[in-house]
Design a protein around this motif. Structure first.
Motif, PDB file in Angstrom:
ATOM      1  N   GLU A 110       0.826  -1.209   0.000  1.00 42.91           N
ATOM      2  CA  GLU A 110       0.000   0.000   0.000  1.00 42.91           C
ATOM      3  C   GLU A 110       0.860   1.258   0.000  1.00 42.91           C
ATOM      4  OE1 GLU A 110      -2.627  -0.491   3.348  1.00 42.91           O
ATOM      5  OE2 GLU A 110      -3.741  -2.104   2.363  1.00 42.91           O
ATOM      6  N   THR A 111       1.966   1.231   0.734  1.00 44.96           N
ATOM      7  CA  THR A 111       2.878   2.375   0.757  1.00 44.96           C
ATOM      8  C   THR A 111       3.497   2.598  -0.616  1.00 44.96           C
ATOM      9  OG1 THR A 111       3.356   2.008   3.099  1.00 44.96           O
ATOM     10  CG2 THR A 111       4.957   3.313   1.851  1.00 44.96           C
ATOM     11  N   LEU A 112       3.878   1.526  -1.278  1.00 44.04           N
ATOM     12  CA  LEU A 112       4.453   1.652  -2.623  1.00 44.04           C
ATOM     13  C   LEU A 112       3.445   2.259  -3.596  1.00 44.04           C
ATOM     14  CD1 LEU A 112       6.392  -1.726  -2.847  1.00 44.04           C
ATOM     15  CD2 LEU A 112       7.311   0.546  -2.300  1.00 44.04           C
ATOM     16  N   GLN A 113       2.187   1.853  -3.473  1.00 46.31           N
ATOM     17  CA  GLN A 113       1.160   2.444  -4.338  1.00 46.31           C
ATOM     18  C   GLN A 113       1.012   3.936  -4.053  1.00 46.31           C
ATOM     19  OE1 GLN A 113      -2.452   0.060  -5.329  1.00 46.31           O
ATOM     20  NE2 GLN A 113      -1.622  -1.299  -3.752  1.00 46.31           N
ATOM     21  N   ALA A 114       1.069   4.315  -2.780  1.00 48.19           N
ATOM     22  CA  ALA A 114       0.949   5.731  -2.413  1.00 48.19           C
ATOM     23  C   ALA A 114       2.124   6.538  -2.959  1.00 48.19           C
ATOM     24  CB  ALA A 114       0.865   5.880  -0.895  1.00 48.19           C
ATOM     25  N   ILE A 115       3.307   5.957  -2.937  1.00 49.57           N
ATOM     26  CA  ILE A 115       4.491   6.644  -3.476  1.00 49.57           C
ATOM     27  C   ILE A 115       4.316   6.902  -4.963  1.00 49.57           C
ATOM     28  CG2 ILE A 115       6.934   6.274  -4.047  1.00 49.57           C
ATOM     29  CD1 ILE A 115       7.140   4.821  -1.302  1.00 49.57           C
ATOM     30  N   VAL A 116       3.863   5.895  -5.678  1.00 46.43           N
ATOM     31  CA  VAL A 116       3.683   6.064  -7.124  1.00 46.43           C
ATOM     32  C   VAL A 116       2.541   7.042  -7.404  1.00 46.43           C
ATOM     33  CG1 VAL A 116       3.230   4.902  -9.313  1.00 46.43           C
ATOM     34  CG2 VAL A 116       4.678   3.802  -7.604  1.00 46.43           C
ATOM     35  N   ARG A 117       1.527   7.037  -6.574  1.00 52.82           N
ATOM     36  CA  ARG A 117       0.422   7.997  -6.728  1.00 52.82           C
ATOM     37  C   ARG A 117       0.930   9.427  -6.547  1.00 52.82           C
ATOM     38  NH1 ARG A 117      -3.276  10.700  -8.791  1.00 52.82           N
ATOM     39  NH2 ARG A 117      -5.062  11.279  -7.545  1.00 52.82           N
ATOM     40  N   ALA A 118       1.794   9.656  -5.585  1.00 51.81           N
ATOM     41  CA  ALA A 118       2.365  10.989  -5.383  1.00 51.81           C
ATOM     42  C   ALA A 118       3.163  11.424  -6.612  1.00 51.81           C
ATOM     43  CB  ALA A 118       3.240  11.009  -4.137  1.00 51.81           C
ATOM     44  N   LYS A 119       3.884  10.481  -7.195  1.00 48.43           N
ATOM     45  CA  LYS A 119       4.651  10.783  -8.408  1.00 48.43           C
ATOM     46  C   LYS A 119       3.706  11.122  -9.557  1.00 48.43           C
ATOM     47  CE  LYS A 119       6.558   7.365 -10.315  1.00 48.43           C
ATOM     48  NZ  LYS A 119       7.316   6.255 -10.807  1.00 48.43           N
ATOM     49  N   GLN A 150       0.940   2.804 -14.980  1.00 48.62           N
ATOM     50  CA  GLN A 150       1.280   1.389 -15.180  1.00 48.62           C
ATOM     51  C   GLN A 150       1.959   0.812 -13.939  1.00 48.62           C
ATOM     52  OE1 GLN A 150       3.695   1.444 -18.726  1.00 48.62           O
ATOM     53  NE2 GLN A 150       1.972   1.976 -20.050  1.00 48.62           N
ATOM     54  N   GLN A 151       2.804   1.622 -13.298  1.00 49.31           N
ATOM     55  CA  GLN A 151       3.481   1.170 -12.087  1.00 49.31           C
ATOM     56  C   GLN A 151       2.485   0.944 -10.957  1.00 49.31           C
ATOM     57  OE1 GLN A 151       6.209   4.432 -11.737  1.00 49.31           O
ATOM     58  NE2 GLN A 151       7.763   3.459 -13.022  1.00 49.31           N
ATOM     59  N   GLN A 152       1.523   1.842 -10.824  1.00 53.73           N
ATOM     60  CA  GLN A 152       0.478   1.649  -9.811  1.00 53.73           C
ATOM     61  C   GLN A 152      -0.275   0.352 -10.065  1.00 53.73           C
ATOM     62  OE1 GLN A 152      -2.315   4.788  -9.075  1.00 53.73           O
ATOM     63  NE2 GLN A 152      -0.714   6.339  -9.000  1.00 53.73           N
ATOM     64  N   ASP A 153      -0.624   0.122 -11.314  1.00 52.64           N
ATOM     65  CA  ASP A 153      -1.344  -1.105 -11.670  1.00 52.64           C
ATOM     66  C   ASP A 153      -0.517  -2.348 -11.349  1.00 52.64           C
ATOM     67  OD1 ASP A 153      -3.461   0.429 -12.575  1.00 52.64           O
ATOM     68  OD2 ASP A 153      -2.947   0.216 -14.706  1.00 52.64           O
ATOM     69  N   ALA A 154       0.792  -2.294 -11.607  1.00 56.17           N
ATOM     70  CA  ALA A 154       1.659  -3.450 -11.354  1.00 56.17           C
ATOM     71  C   ALA A 154       1.698  -3.779  -9.861  1.00 56.17           C
ATOM     72  CB  ALA A 154       3.069  -3.179 -11.879  1.00 56.17           C
ATOM     73  N   VAL A 155       1.846  -2.756  -9.022  1.00 57.49           N
ATOM     74  CA  VAL A 155       1.879  -2.990  -7.572  1.00 57.49           C
ATOM     75  C   VAL A 155       0.503  -3.474  -7.099  1.00 57.49           C
ATOM     76  CG1 VAL A 155       2.273  -1.965  -5.302  1.00 57.49           C
ATOM     77  CG2 VAL A 155       3.756  -1.332  -7.214  1.00 57.49           C
ATOM     78  N   ALA A 156      -0.557  -2.875  -7.633  1.00 56.41           N
ATOM     79  CA  ALA A 156      -1.914  -3.289  -7.245  1.00 56.41           C
ATOM     80  C   ALA A 156      -2.162  -4.750  -7.613  1.00 56.41           C
ATOM     81  CB  ALA A 156      -2.952  -2.389  -7.911  1.00 56.41           C
ATOM     82  N   ARG A 157      -1.666  -5.186  -8.769  1.00 59.87           N
ATOM     83  CA  ARG A 157      -1.845  -6.589  -9.174  1.00 59.87           C
ATOM     84  C   ARG A 157      -1.163  -7.531  -8.184  1.00 59.87           C
ATOM     85  NH1 ARG A 157      -1.415  -4.576 -14.195  1.00 59.87           N
ATOM     86  NH2 ARG A 157       0.801  -4.992 -14.402  1.00 59.87           N
TER      87      ARG A 157
END
Length: 169
Positions: A110-119, A150-157
């Protein structure tokens, strides 16, 4: 002082600080994605995180190049914070046992998704600025925005595929 395409003058101090904040966050993000790569080492998801580490490292370098091309200087305080963060980051603060199981594995994803969302938010901001300031290259920003999605989607998957093992018996 240079003007933008709309005749407005950029607020260099604010923009420099904003970009420097995102660079500090990007440096942290690289460390956290490296920790995640370690977490998922030896699993079917290892290659996802290896690719993300490479992409996010490249993006961090590109952001630093942009900051320098704009003539902005890195904040010495933020450089020091990045150094301290690097030392702390080696301990794996979110998932110190580097396990994909349990709540710490979930929190890491979840933290990784938040980081990519901020980016992604950074790229959306730069895209708006590109309409007013020719120093920002809109086509490249759009590419970066798409990559962030795409990065968000990859982490979410990875999260969606692995969440049952964490929380269901």
């Amino acid at each position: 002082m240079p003007q933008t395409a709309t005749g407005r003058t950029p607020r260099h101090e604010s923009l420099a600080a904003y970009l420097d904040d995102h660079l500090l966050a990007a440096e942290t993000g690289v460390r956290l994605f490296k920790a995640a790569r370690k977490t998922w080492e030896g699993t079917e998801h290892e290659s996802v995180f290896a690719q993300l580490v490479e992409q996010i490292s490249d993006e961090r370098d590109e952001l630093e190049t942009l900051i320098l091309a704009l003539g902005y200087q890195r904040s010495q305080i933020k450089k020091a914070l990045a150094w301290v963060g690097a030392a702390v980051g080696r301990t794996g603060p979110i998932n110190p046992l580097s396990t994909g199981r349990g709540p710490t594995g979930q929190l890491e994803l979840e933290t990784l998704q938040a980081i990519v969302r901020a980016k992604e938010c950074l790229y959306r901001t730069l895209l708006v600025l590109s309409a007013h300031d020719h120093r920002f290259h809109a086509p490249r920003i759009r590419e970066m925005l798409e990559l962030a999605q795409q990065q968000q989607d990859a982490v979410a998957r990875v999260m969606e595929e692995t969440v049952p093992a964490r929380f269901l018996t």
